[in-house]
Design a protein around this motif. Sequence first.
Motif, PDB file in Angstrom:
ATOM      1  N   GLU A  33       0.841  -1.195   0.000  1.00  0.00           N
ATOM      2  CA  GLU A  33       0.000   0.000   0.000  1.00  0.00           C
ATOM      3  C   GLU A  33       0.877   1.245   0.000  1.00  0.00           C
ATOM      4  N   LEU A  34       0.458   2.251  -0.758  1.00  0.00           N
ATOM      5  CA  LEU A  34       1.141   3.539  -0.799  1.00  0.00           C
ATOM      6  C   LEU A  34       0.707   4.359   0.403  1.00  0.00           C
ATOM      7  N   VAL A  35       1.673   4.778   1.226  1.00  0.00           N
ATOM      8  CA  VAL A  35       1.332   5.514   2.450  1.00  0.00           C
ATOM      9  C   VAL A  35       1.855   6.939   2.458  1.00  0.00           C
ATOM     10  N   CYS A  36       2.791   7.280   1.576  1.00  0.00           N
ATOM     11  CA  CYS A  36       3.351   8.627   1.590  1.00  0.00           C
ATOM     12  C   CYS A  36       4.072   8.889   0.282  1.00  0.00           C
ATOM     13  N   GLY A  37       4.437  10.139   0.064  1.00  0.00           N
ATOM     14  CA  GLY A  37       5.187  10.439  -1.135  1.00  0.00           C
ATOM     15  C   GLY A  37       5.601  11.886  -1.260  1.00  0.00           C
ATOM     16  N   CYS A  38       6.675  12.084  -1.983  1.00  0.00           N
ATOM     17  CA  CYS A  38       7.048  13.388  -2.533  1.00  0.00           C
ATOM     18  C   CYS A  38       7.041  13.181  -4.040  1.00  0.00           C
ATOM     19  N   PHE A  39       5.986  13.610  -4.686  1.00  0.00           N
ATOM     20  CA  PHE A  39       5.715  13.217  -6.058  1.00  0.00           C
ATOM     21  C   PHE A  39       6.283  14.162  -7.108  1.00  0.00           C
ATOM     22  N   SER A  40       6.822  15.298  -6.655  1.00  0.00           N
ATOM     23  CA  SER A  40       7.322  16.279  -7.606  1.00  0.00           C
ATOM     24  C   SER A  40       8.271  17.234  -6.901  1.00  0.00           C
ATOM     25  N   ASN A  45       2.472  20.446  -7.047  1.00  0.00           N
ATOM     26  CA  ASN A  45       2.204  19.233  -7.815  1.00  0.00           C
ATOM     27  C   ASN A  45       2.223  18.015  -6.900  1.00  0.00           C
ATOM     28  N   SER A  46       3.190  17.972  -5.993  1.00  0.00           N
ATOM     29  CA  SER A  46       3.266  16.848  -5.059  1.00  0.00           C
ATOM     30  C   SER A  46       1.995  16.746  -4.226  1.00  0.00           C
ATOM     31  N   LEU A  47       1.539  17.898  -3.728  1.00  0.00           N
ATOM     32  CA  LEU A  47       0.324  17.909  -2.902  1.00  0.00           C
ATOM     33  C   LEU A  47      -0.886  17.469  -3.711  1.00  0.00           C
ATOM     34  N   ALA A  48      -1.030  18.005  -4.909  1.00  0.00           N
ATOM     35  CA  ALA A  48      -2.180  17.648  -5.739  1.00  0.00           C
ATOM     36  C   ALA A  48      -2.176  16.158  -6.080  1.00  0.00           C
ATOM     37  N   THR A  49      -0.996  15.616  -6.401  1.00  0.00           N
ATOM     38  CA  THR A  49      -0.893  14.194  -6.718  1.00  0.00           C
ATOM     39  C   THR A  49      -1.253  13.340  -5.508  1.00  0.00           C
ATOM     40  N   GLY A  50      -0.688  13.668  -4.340  1.00  0.00           N
ATOM     41  CA  GLY A  50      -0.984  12.909  -3.135  1.00  0.00           C
ATOM     42  C   GLY A  50      -2.453  12.940  -2.769  1.00  0.00           C
ATOM     43  N   GLN A  51      -3.062  14.091  -2.916  1.00  0.00           N
ATOM     44  CA  GLN A  51      -4.486  14.200  -2.604  1.00  0.00           C
ATOM     45  C   GLN A  51      -5.337  13.397  -3.583  1.00  0.00           C
ATOM     46  N   SER A  52      -4.917  13.362  -4.851  1.00  0.00           N
ATOM     47  CA  SER A  52      -5.660  12.563  -5.829  1.00  0.00           C
ATOM     48  C   SER A  52      -5.551  11.071  -5.543  1.00  0.00           C
ATOM     49  N   LEU A  53      -4.517  10.699  -4.785  1.00  0.00           N
ATOM     50  CA  LEU A  53      -4.327   9.298  -4.388  1.00  0.00           C
ATOM     51  C   LEU A  53      -4.867   9.034  -2.994  1.00  0.00           C
ATOM     52  N   PHE A  54      -5.556  10.042  -2.414  1.00  0.00           N
ATOM     53  CA  PHE A  54      -6.234   9.942  -1.124  1.00  0.00           C
ATOM     54  C   PHE A  54      -5.286   9.741   0.048  1.00  0.00           C
ATOM     55  N   LEU A  55      -4.090  10.312  -0.067  1.00  0.00           N
ATOM     56  CA  LEU A  55      -3.168  10.301   1.063  1.00  0.00           C
ATOM     57  C   LEU A  55      -3.490  11.457   1.996  1.00  0.00           C
ATOM     58  N   SER A  56      -3.177  11.273   3.275  1.00  0.00           N
ATOM     59  CA  SER A  56      -3.322  12.360   4.234  1.00  0.00           C
ATOM     60  C   SER A  56      -2.310  13.448   3.914  1.00  0.00           C
ATOM     61  N   ASP A  57      -2.711  14.713   4.100  1.00  0.00           N
ATOM     62  CA  ASP A  57      -1.816  15.824   3.765  1.00  0.00           C
ATOM     63  C   ASP A  57      -0.496  15.746   4.519  1.00  0.00           C
ATOM     64  N   ASN A  58      -0.526  15.196   5.747  1.00  0.00           N
ATOM     65  CA  ASN A  58       0.713  15.142   6.531  1.00  0.00           C
ATOM     66  C   ASN A  58       1.662  14.030   6.089  1.00  0.00           C
ATOM     67  N   ARG A  59       1.238  13.243   5.095  1.00  0.00           N
ATOM     68  CA  ARG A  59       2.132  12.228   4.519  1.00  0.00           C
ATOM     69  C   ARG A  59       2.479  12.564   3.075  1.00  0.00           C
ATOM     70  N   ILE A  60       2.176  13.796   2.661  1.00  0.00           N
ATOM     71  CA  ILE A  60       2.562  14.300   1.341  1.00  0.00           C
ATOM     72  C   ILE A  60       3.629  15.355   1.569  1.00  0.00           C
ATOM     73  N   TYR A  61       4.802  15.152   0.983  1.00  0.00           N
ATOM     74  CA  TYR A  61       5.957  15.964   1.349  1.00  0.00           C
ATOM     75  C   TYR A  61       6.406  16.862   0.190  1.00  0.00           C
TER      76      TYR A  61
END
Length: 384
Positions: A33-40, A45-61
């Motif tokens: 399972e994907l639990v966190c990320g820095c996507f960009s 962009n990182s925040l938007a990607t993480g939110q589109s994947l339904f991650l909590s904001d505090n696990r999007i870096y």
Amino acid sequence: MKRKIRMGMVGGGQGSFIGAVHRIAANLDGQIELVCGCFSSRPENSLATGQSLFLSDNRIYASYQEMIEKEAALPESERMDFVSIVTPNHVHFGPAMMALEHGFHVVLDKPMTYTLDEAKQLRDKVKETGKLFMLTHTYTAYPMVKEARERVRKGDLGKIRRIYVEYPQGWLYNDCADVNKQAAWRVDPNRSGKAGCMGDIGTHAFNLAEYITGLKAVELCGELNTFVPDRLLDDDGAALIRYEGGAKGVLTASQIAVGVENGLNIRVYGEKGGLEWRQEEPNTMVMRWPDRPAEIVRTSNGYMSGIAAHNSRTPGGHPEGYIEAFANLYRNFALALRSILAGEEPAPETLDFPSAEEGVRGMRFIETIVATGSTENKWIKIID
């Protein structure tokens, strides 16, 4: 362990091709399972990607440095188990090295790094830390590639004499860097490294030949070409290769083969027989003999080897393609990691994925074939 393996991701934000492929493949077997990320590199962009994947904001870096440091500070029951790095080549080494130093296992897209020296440093760090490391040379994970390797290993072909491996594509036949994000970084030496076509797809061909035959290339005589005007890196090339044990090979790769989609194919000939496999028809392998008709070998039949069956998913006649091969890598990695986290020895079949050693081999191939273009001594040894 009665939980999924927790994955973090670096790269793969909106507009990325390979990030989505990694996420789909990792998810296919329900092991990860994907639990966190820095996507960009762009925080928005990182925040938007993480939110589109339904991650909590505090696990999007906002940066991979922040991600690795904050994940390492979390309780062991919450933090990611490994990080998947799917960035352009120049952003492979930094996050991979930092992840290993902070105790995380690593999955890394190919080629391994921007330079050979970086690849060697990563390989040494993997050995030092004992962490699990996987390089995503996808094509080695097709069931029929596993079957081909097993038949060579068993001696069905006899001593290998000749290897032909070809990887033509046509998508870079013109200058499209201004309108194609994927093209833009692949033709940019500041992001791609010393090689263009050979770094991008030539390394796949090189790895596939060594994987199936079990033979290491020891010398090559190469040529790199750049056909599109003003392009700074190669978009076509070829190499004559000498392998250990006396086998000879020809490797070609091109991204200006107009109209070709993804034509990776390999032919191997030994003293007793030969085999052929094409990526665009992945369920089929042809075996050729001097004294009887050719055999058509198909995926998911009772005559397949155990390792090929382990990497097969569907009944015969149902195509198993690129996503399934990618998923085989992630499943094997996850099963091996699950055993390690449980304090157990991984089963041998779960460790059948490209390692840091293959990554260094690929970078050595790039360095060597680029070097052939600047010397009159065309045969250069591939030495690590």
